[in-house]
Write a protein that holds these residues in place. Sequence first.
Motif, PDB file in Angstrom:
ATOM      1  N   THR A  21       2.853   2.209   8.274  1.00 17.60           N
ATOM      2  CA  THR A  21       3.309   0.599   7.951  1.00 17.60           C
ATOM      3  C   THR A  21       3.506   0.251   8.852  1.00 17.60           C
ATOM      4  O   THR A  21       4.501   0.581   9.725  1.00 17.60           O
ATOM      5  N   LEU A  22       2.581  -0.842   9.342  1.00 12.71           N
ATOM      6  CA  LEU A  22       2.856  -1.852  10.601  1.00 12.71           C
ATOM      7  C   LEU A  22       3.786  -2.827  10.030  1.00 12.71           C
ATOM      8  O   LEU A  22       4.291  -3.012  11.115  1.00 12.71           O
ATOM      9  N   ARG A  23       4.052  -3.176   8.849  1.00 11.45           N
ATOM     10  CA  ARG A  23       5.964  -4.005   8.962  1.00 11.45           C
ATOM     11  C   ARG A  23       5.871  -4.272   7.342  1.00 11.45           C
ATOM     12  O   ARG A  23       5.095  -4.368   6.999  1.00 11.45           O
ATOM     13  N   LYS A  24       6.715  -4.163   7.268  1.00 14.36           N
ATOM     14  CA  LYS A  24       7.299  -3.738   5.750  1.00 14.36           C
ATOM     15  C   LYS A  24       7.168  -5.537   5.473  1.00 14.36           C
ATOM     16  O   LYS A  24       7.841  -6.131   5.899  1.00 14.36           O
ATOM     17  N   ASP A  25       7.275  -5.829   3.885  1.00 17.07           N
ATOM     18  CA  ASP A  25       7.021  -6.464   3.199  1.00 17.07           C
ATOM     19  C   ASP A  25       7.404  -6.708   1.765  1.00 17.07           C
ATOM     20  O   ASP A  25       6.704  -6.011   0.736  1.00 17.07           O
TER      21      ASP A  25
END
Length: 220
Positions: A21-25
């Motif tokens: 997970t690179l960035r929570k969206d």
Amino acid sequence: MRFVVRESVSDGSNNGDVSQTLRKDDLMAPSASNAKDFTFERGRGGGWVINGVGFRNIENRILTKPERGTYETWTLHNGATHPVHIHLVDFKVISRSGGRGEVASYESAGWKNVVWLAAGESMEAIARYAPWDSVYVFHRHNLMHEDNDVPNLEKWGYTNSTLFIDPLQPEFHAKQYDSDDFTEEAINERIAWLYNTNPYNRGNIKGVYSALDTYSRGNY
């Protein structure tokens, strides 16, 4: 910019496993009070307009003024097949209707600044308008149509001696990444050519600046 990937590793630091997970969206659509509709179509004179307004219509061409830091949902309706671009922000494609009628997996996976719209298709997108208190330009990404509505260049101090480089001339065409165009020598030659065109010092430069200063003071 060019990335050169070698066959061996010279530095192993920070080369661990990539996070799943690179960035929570988790962005949710805002309330309907922030919804806006824009239709791209031909005007009565045959030029391309948005909600009936062309770029040369200075008094009316600002179609919306997002409040800084707020989210807005825009529905874009298209009368002809075009890519559409919104400046200064990234947006998320929420839904499509007409045309293919569904959001593709590559569209739903991330944020965009250009979206493809087919003729008769509508697309809903969400964006956060920040960090600038500014005008956010949006337009069809078709250079021939954009240039169609450039108003009164003489008014802004441009003269017949001004050099306007054609973006469709061969020097600006895309190059095959593994061709001779990507050798060190070819890249340096292209940089030298662009520098020698002196693109920012042609024509009536003082006149252009003077006209823009007058416009910024509201004297147009």
